[in-house]
Design a protein around this motif. Structure first.
Motif, PDB file in Angstrom:
ATOM      1  N   THR A 201       0.800  -1.225   0.000  1.00 23.00           N
ATOM      2  CA  THR A 201       0.000   0.000   0.000  1.00 23.00           C
ATOM      3  C   THR A 201       0.830   1.272   0.000  1.00 23.00           C
ATOM      4  N   ASP A 202       2.083   1.192   0.443  1.00 20.23           N
ATOM      5  CA  ASP A 202       2.921   2.386   0.425  1.00 20.23           C
ATOM      6  C   ASP A 202       3.708   2.499  -0.881  1.00 20.23           C
ATOM      7  N   GLY A 203       3.293   1.715  -1.897  1.00 22.25           N
ATOM      8  CA  GLY A 203       3.885   1.824  -3.229  1.00 22.25           C
ATOM      9  C   GLY A 203       5.102   0.955  -3.459  1.00 22.25           C
ATOM     10  N   LYS A 204       5.619   0.329  -2.424  1.00 22.32           N
ATOM     11  CA  LYS A 204       6.803  -0.519  -2.597  1.00 22.32           C
ATOM     12  C   LYS A 204       6.407  -1.858  -3.201  1.00 22.32           C
ATOM     13  N   VAL A 205       7.318  -2.397  -3.997  1.00 23.52           N
ATOM     14  CA  VAL A 205       7.133  -3.713  -4.596  1.00 23.52           C
ATOM     15  C   VAL A 205       8.183  -4.629  -3.976  1.00 23.52           C
ATOM     16  N   VAL A 206       7.728  -5.770  -3.460  1.00 23.01           N
ATOM     17  CA  VAL A 206       8.607  -6.685  -2.736  1.00 23.01           C
ATOM     18  C   VAL A 206       8.502  -8.068  -3.355  1.00 23.01           C
ATOM     19  N   ASP A 207       9.640  -8.720  -3.529  1.00 21.17           N
ATOM     20  CA  ASP A 207       9.661 -10.101  -3.997  1.00 21.17           C
ATOM     21  C   ASP A 207       9.773 -11.023  -2.784  1.00 21.17           C
ATOM     22  N   LEU A 208       8.885 -12.001  -2.720  1.00 23.15           N
ATOM     23  CA  LEU A 208       8.878 -12.962  -1.624  1.00 23.15           C
ATOM     24  C   LEU A 208       9.153 -14.347  -2.191  1.00 23.15           C
ATOM     25  N   ASP A 209      10.064 -15.053  -1.563  1.00 20.66           N
ATOM     26  CA  ASP A 209      10.399 -16.408  -1.948  1.00 20.66           C
ATOM     27  C   ASP A 209       9.124 -17.261  -1.966  1.00 20.66           C
ATOM     28  N   LYS A 210       8.947 -18.049  -3.019  1.00 20.13           N
ATOM     29  CA  LYS A 210       7.737 -18.871  -3.140  1.00 20.13           C
ATOM     30  C   LYS A 210       7.588 -19.843  -1.982  1.00 20.13           C
ATOM     31  N   GLU A 211       8.715 -20.338  -1.473  1.00 19.03           N
ATOM     32  CA  GLU A 211       8.652 -21.256  -0.342  1.00 19.03           C
ATOM     33  C   GLU A 211       8.009 -20.570   0.869  1.00 19.03           C
ATOM     34  N   LEU A 212       8.375 -19.306   1.110  1.00 19.53           N
ATOM     35  CA  LEU A 212       7.750 -18.558   2.203  1.00 19.53           C
ATOM     36  C   LEU A 212       6.296 -18.251   1.890  1.00 19.53           C
ATOM     37  N   ALA A 213       6.007 -17.915   0.638  1.00 24.51           N
ATOM     38  CA  ALA A 213       4.637 -17.587   0.248  1.00 24.51           C
ATOM     39  C   ALA A 213       3.704 -18.774   0.462  1.00 24.51           C
ATOM     40  N   ARG A 214       4.237 -19.969   0.371  1.00 22.52           N
ATOM     41  CA  ARG A 214       3.404 -21.152   0.598  1.00 22.52           C
ATOM     42  C   ARG A 214       2.955 -21.245   2.058  1.00 22.52           C
ATOM     43  N   GLY A 215       3.604 -20.497   2.948  1.00 26.45           N
ATOM     44  CA  GLY A 215       3.165 -20.422   4.338  1.00 26.45           C
ATOM     45  C   GLY A 215       1.973 -19.491   4.525  1.00 26.45           C
ATOM     46  N   LEU A 216       1.583 -18.834   3.450  1.00 29.82           N
ATOM     47  CA  LEU A 216       0.413 -17.963   3.468  1.00 29.82           C
ATOM     48  C   LEU A 216      -0.705 -18.701   2.733  1.00 29.82           C
ATOM     49  N   ARG A 217      -1.724 -19.094   3.456  1.00 27.68           N
ATOM     50  CA  ARG A 217      -2.796 -19.900   2.877  1.00 27.68           C
ATOM     51  C   ARG A 217      -3.367 -19.279   1.606  1.00 27.68           C
ATOM     52  N   LEU A 218      -3.564 -17.968   1.598  1.00 23.30           N
ATOM     53  CA  LEU A 218      -4.142 -17.300   0.440  1.00 23.30           C
ATOM     54  C   LEU A 218      -3.296 -17.506  -0.810  1.00 23.30           C
ATOM     55  N   PHE A 219      -1.997 -17.351  -0.695  1.00 25.73           N
ATOM     56  CA  PHE A 219      -1.131 -17.460  -1.866  1.00 25.73           C
ATOM     57  C   PHE A 219      -0.782 -18.901  -2.194  1.00 25.73           C
ATOM     58  N   TYR A 220      -0.801 -19.773  -1.211  1.00 24.72           N
ATOM     59  CA  TYR A 220      -0.627 -21.192  -1.484  1.00 24.72           C
ATOM     60  C   TYR A 220      -1.777 -21.649  -2.372  1.00 24.72           C
ATOM     61  N   THR A 221      -3.004 -21.268  -2.001  1.00 23.30           N
ATOM     62  CA  THR A 221      -4.178 -21.605  -2.800  1.00 23.30           C
ATOM     63  C   THR A 221      -4.074 -20.973  -4.183  1.00 23.30           C
ATOM     64  N   PHE A 222      -3.657 -19.720  -4.218  1.00 22.30           N
ATOM     65  CA  PHE A 222      -3.488 -19.018  -5.495  1.00 22.30           C
ATOM     66  C   PHE A 222      -2.513 -19.764  -6.399  1.00 22.30           C
ATOM     67  N   LEU A 223      -1.380 -20.193  -5.840  1.00 21.03           N
ATOM     68  CA  LEU A 223      -0.386 -20.915  -6.643  1.00 21.03           C
ATOM     69  C   LEU A 223      -0.923 -22.260  -7.124  1.00 21.03           C
ATOM     70  N   GLU A 224      -1.715 -22.920  -6.272  1.00 25.10           N
ATOM     71  CA  GLU A 224      -2.282 -24.206  -6.664  1.00 25.10           C
ATOM     72  C   GLU A 224      -3.279 -24.043  -7.807  1.00 25.10           C
ATOM     73  N   ILE A 225      -4.068 -22.962  -7.767  1.00 27.60           N
ATOM     74  CA  ILE A 225      -5.092 -22.740  -8.793  1.00 27.60           C
ATOM     75  C   ILE A 225      -4.485 -22.141 -10.063  1.00 27.60           C
ATOM     76  N   ALA A 226      -3.727 -21.062  -9.904  1.00 31.24           N
ATOM     77  CA  ALA A 226      -3.231 -20.309 -11.060  1.00 31.24           C
ATOM     78  C   ALA A 226      -1.934 -20.867 -11.615  1.00 31.24           C
ATOM     79  N   GLY A 227      -1.230 -21.645 -10.844  1.00 35.95           N
ATOM     80  CA  GLY A 227       0.063 -22.146 -11.298  1.00 35.95           C
ATOM     81  C   GLY A 227       1.134 -21.093 -11.072  1.00 35.95           C
ATOM     82  N   ASP A 228       2.352 -21.445 -11.395  1.00 31.26           N
ATOM     83  CA  ASP A 228       3.469 -20.528 -11.194  1.00 31.26           C
ATOM     84  C   ASP A 228       3.441 -19.416 -12.225  1.00 31.26           C
TER      85      ASP A 228
END
Length: 159
Positions: free
Chosen positions: A13-40
């Protein structure tokens, strides 16, 4: 700015763009589901997912996810972890509500559970006046209302 393929890009929200390791993102249920549905995302994807968090709040969440990952990999002892958890909680207490809201939104269940347990421990066996002071809650009962509340409490305790 291109994405390495091993990360997911978030726009905060403060305009910054951050890259997060996919392995860490899988610890976030929302993005784990997103990756499972949308693919990489593709290797050259610069698409950023909007995230309703400031960079300060997001980095606090990432810090917890990284610590959690190091625990799973056995990279720190339980004593080190307990010390880290105490330091972490004191560092985020001023942004606690915002961090809990974003953790809930992202599905960072382990972080949410940790923070709820910490808040519960902070409130355990505290007087109402201590809790009001801790959270900066104004006491707005008059003397008659206070007397009524105390009387009801005594009745409930005697049951």
């Amino acid at each position: 700015m291109t994405n390495s393929g091993n990360t997911i890009r978030f726009e905060l929200t403060d305009g910054k763009v951050v890259d997060l390791d996919k392995e860490l993102a899988r610890g976030l249920r929302l993005f784990y589901t997103f990756l499972e549905i949308a693919g990489d995302f593709g290797e050259d994807s610069s698409q950023a997912i909007p995230c309703n968090a400031t960079s300060q709040v997001f980095s606090s969440i990432v810090e917890f996810l990284e610590h959690s990952r190091s625990l799973t990999k056995g990279q720190c002892s339980s004593d080190e972890s307990t010390d880290w958890e105490k330091r972490y909680f004191s560092s985020v207490v001023n942004n606690l509500a915002e961090i809990m809201n974003v953790a809930n939104l992202l599905g960072a269940d382990e972080l949410l559970e940790f923070l709820c347990n910490q808040v519960s421990a902070q409130l355990n066996k505290k007087k109402a006046s201590d809790i009001r002071e801790l959270f900066g809650i104004e006491y707005d009962f008059n003397e008659a209302e206070q007397a009524e509340i105390e009387e009801e409490s005594l009745l409930l305790e005697s049951m």
